[in-house]
Design an enzyme around this catalytic site. Structure first.
Site, PDB file in Angstrom:
ATOM      1  N   ASN A 118     -16.618  22.683 -47.481  1.00  0.00           N
ATOM      2  CA  ASN A 118     -15.314  22.973 -46.882  1.00  0.00           C
ATOM      3  C   ASN A 118     -14.807  21.682 -46.250  1.00  0.00           C
ATOM      4  O   ASN A 118     -15.253  21.303 -45.174  1.00  0.00           O
ATOM      5  CB  ASN A 118     -15.494  24.086 -45.832  1.00  0.00           C
ATOM      6  N   GLU A 131     -21.202  32.572 -40.523  1.00  0.00           N
ATOM      7  CA  GLU A 131     -20.937  31.339 -39.796  1.00  0.00           C
ATOM      8  C   GLU A 131     -20.813  31.641 -38.305  1.00  0.00           C
ATOM      9  O   GLU A 131     -19.713  31.963 -37.818  1.00  0.00           O
ATOM     10  CB  GLU A 131     -19.641  30.694 -40.297  1.00  0.00           C
ATOM     11  N   GLU A 154     -11.984  29.324 -37.907  1.00  0.00           N
ATOM     12  CA  GLU A 154     -10.858  28.504 -37.413  1.00  0.00           C
ATOM     13  C   GLU A 154      -9.530  29.197 -37.705  1.00  0.00           C
ATOM     14  O   GLU A 154      -8.592  29.123 -36.902  1.00  0.00           O
ATOM     15  CB  GLU A 154     -10.927  27.101 -38.046  1.00  0.00           C
ATOM     16  N   LYS A 170     -12.004  21.020 -44.985  1.00  0.00           N
ATOM     17  CA  LYS A 170     -11.046  21.241 -43.884  1.00  0.00           C
ATOM     18  C   LYS A 170      -9.864  20.276 -44.024  1.00  0.00           C
ATOM     19  O   LYS A 170      -9.490  19.927 -45.137  1.00  0.00           O
ATOM     20  CB  LYS A 170     -11.766  21.128 -42.534  1.00  0.00           C
ATOM     21  N   GLY A 196     -19.432  22.889 -36.434  1.00  0.00           N
ATOM     22  CA  GLY A 196     -18.970  21.575 -35.977  1.00  0.00           C
ATOM     23  C   GLY A 196     -19.582  21.142 -34.654  1.00  0.00           C
ATOM     24  O   GLY A 196     -19.105  20.192 -34.032  1.00  0.00           O
ATOM     25  N   HIS A 227     -12.162  32.319 -42.352  1.00  0.00           N
ATOM     26  CA  HIS A 227     -12.893  31.279 -41.615  1.00  0.00           C
ATOM     27  C   HIS A 227     -12.574  31.412 -40.122  1.00  0.00           C
ATOM     28  O   HIS A 227     -11.442  31.728 -39.744  1.00  0.00           O
ATOM     29  CB  HIS A 227     -12.492  29.893 -42.131  1.00  0.00           C
ATOM     30  N   SER A 261     -23.089  23.661 -38.977  1.00  0.00           N
ATOM     31  CA  SER A 261     -23.924  22.466 -38.761  1.00  0.00           C
ATOM     32  C   SER A 261     -25.084  22.352 -39.751  1.00  0.00           C
ATOM     33  O   SER A 261     -26.179  21.922 -39.381  1.00  0.00           O
ATOM     34  CB  SER A 261     -24.417  22.411 -37.311  1.00  0.00           C
TER      35      SER A 261
HETATM   36  P1  PGA Z   1     -19.753  22.466 -40.119  1.00  0.00           P
HETATM   37  O1  PGA Z   1     -18.623  23.510 -40.564  1.00  0.00           O
HETATM   38  O2  PGA Z   1     -20.732  22.349 -41.278  1.00  0.00           O
HETATM   39  O3  PGA Z   1     -19.021  21.182 -39.879  1.00  0.00           O
HETATM   40  O4  PGA Z   1     -20.410  23.026 -38.888  1.00  0.00           O
HETATM   41  C1  PGA Z   1     -18.951  24.646 -41.327  1.00  0.00           C
HETATM   42  C2  PGA Z   1     -17.716  25.445 -41.628  1.00  0.00           C
HETATM   43  O5  PGA Z   1     -16.822  25.514 -40.780  1.00  0.00           O
HETATM   44  O6  PGA Z   1     -17.606  26.019 -42.724  1.00  0.00           O
END
Ligand code: PGA
Length: 252
Positions: free
Chosen positions: A9, A167, A97, A11, A173, A95, A212
């Site tokens: 992803n 997740e 976010e 982003k 993140g 997601h 992460s």
């Molecule tokens: P990250 O994000 O690997 O940077 O923690 C995962 C995601 O949001 O899909």
């Protein structure tokens, strides 16, 4: 047996030049017949060009979001048909976010899932609890609610061609991943929720862990019996790191 799957992803990262470099490095390193199915999800404006760069490779294309509506006066939105038209195979829906920053609720996520499924694309449905919810012991309740909204609207049959990504919001993140045991607990729960409606689809369902994931922790997380790969954010922007994660999958 479920074929493991790793999706990157990206982003809101990348430029045309950076993406071309990343894809070039990825395609140089990806084995001819990788154990994992591999996909990358660039920003909307980069989908077409990245898709062309991936052509004739075994890396697939995915999008990060979609509009729930099929067509019409929805300024700034992108439909599932448009994503299909530019070569997407996968679409991330729900997601955290999108849920937190753009106020997408369970009902909207379910409609997005259905829109993706309706175009014959594969939804990657994200579910997961916040730190506060985990600390209050609400993890399985939250995940059941998020999953239930989609199961109720789309029906369990739609999960034959879907992927779920667990997740935990507190792990995204932050550099702080769930432990393999924490991930396994929730993955097993997700499978049991689907199993209560359809055992066959539950057994086939690929459930990814996200939050992460790095080359250094992927192997032990992916070793868990209900973890079928990963949804990778930050670490998917570095080809060598992402390739190591793809190589760390286990077939269950
Ligand atoms: P990250 O994000 O690997 O940077 O923690 C995962 C995601 O949001 O899909």
């Amino acid at each position: 047996m479920r074929r493991p799957f790793v999706a990157g992803n990206w982003k809101m990262h990348g430029s045309r030049v950076e993406n071309a470099e990343l894809i070039e490095a990825l395609l140089l390193g990806v084995p001819g017949q990788p154990t994992a199915e591999i996909a990358v999800c660039p920003a909307f404006v980069h989908l077409w060009e990245v898709g062309r760069q991936l052509k004739a490779s075994n890396v697939l294309l995915g999008a990060q979001s979609v509009c729930a509506e099929p067509v019409g006066a929805f300024t700034g939105e992108i439909s599932a048909a448009m994503l299909k038209d530019v070569g997407c195979r996968y679409v991330i829906v729900g997601h955290s976010e999108r849920r937190a920053l753009y106020k997408e609720d369970d009902a909207l996520v379910a409609r997005k899932f259905l829109a993706v499924h309706g175009q014959g694309l594969i939804p990657i449905l994200c579910v997961g609890e916040t730190l506060d919810e985990r600390e209050r012991g609400l993890t399985t309740q939250v995940v059941s609610r998020q999953l239930g909204a989609v199961l109720d609207l789309a029906g369990v049959a739609a999960f034959e061609a879907a992927v779920v990504a667990y997740e935990p919001v507190w792990a995204i993140g932050t550099g702080k991943n769930a432990t393999p045991a924490q991930a396994q607990d929730v993955h097993a729960h997700i499978r049991s929720v689907v199993d209560s409606r359809d055992a066959k689809n539950a057994a086939r369902l690929r459930i990814l862990y996200g939050g992460s994931v790095k080359a250094s922790n992927a192997h032990e997380i992916f070793a868990m019996p209900d973890v079928d790969g990963g949804l990778v954010g930050g670490a998917s922007l570095k080809a060598d790191e992402f390739l190591k994660i793809c190589a760390a999958v286990h077939v269950h």
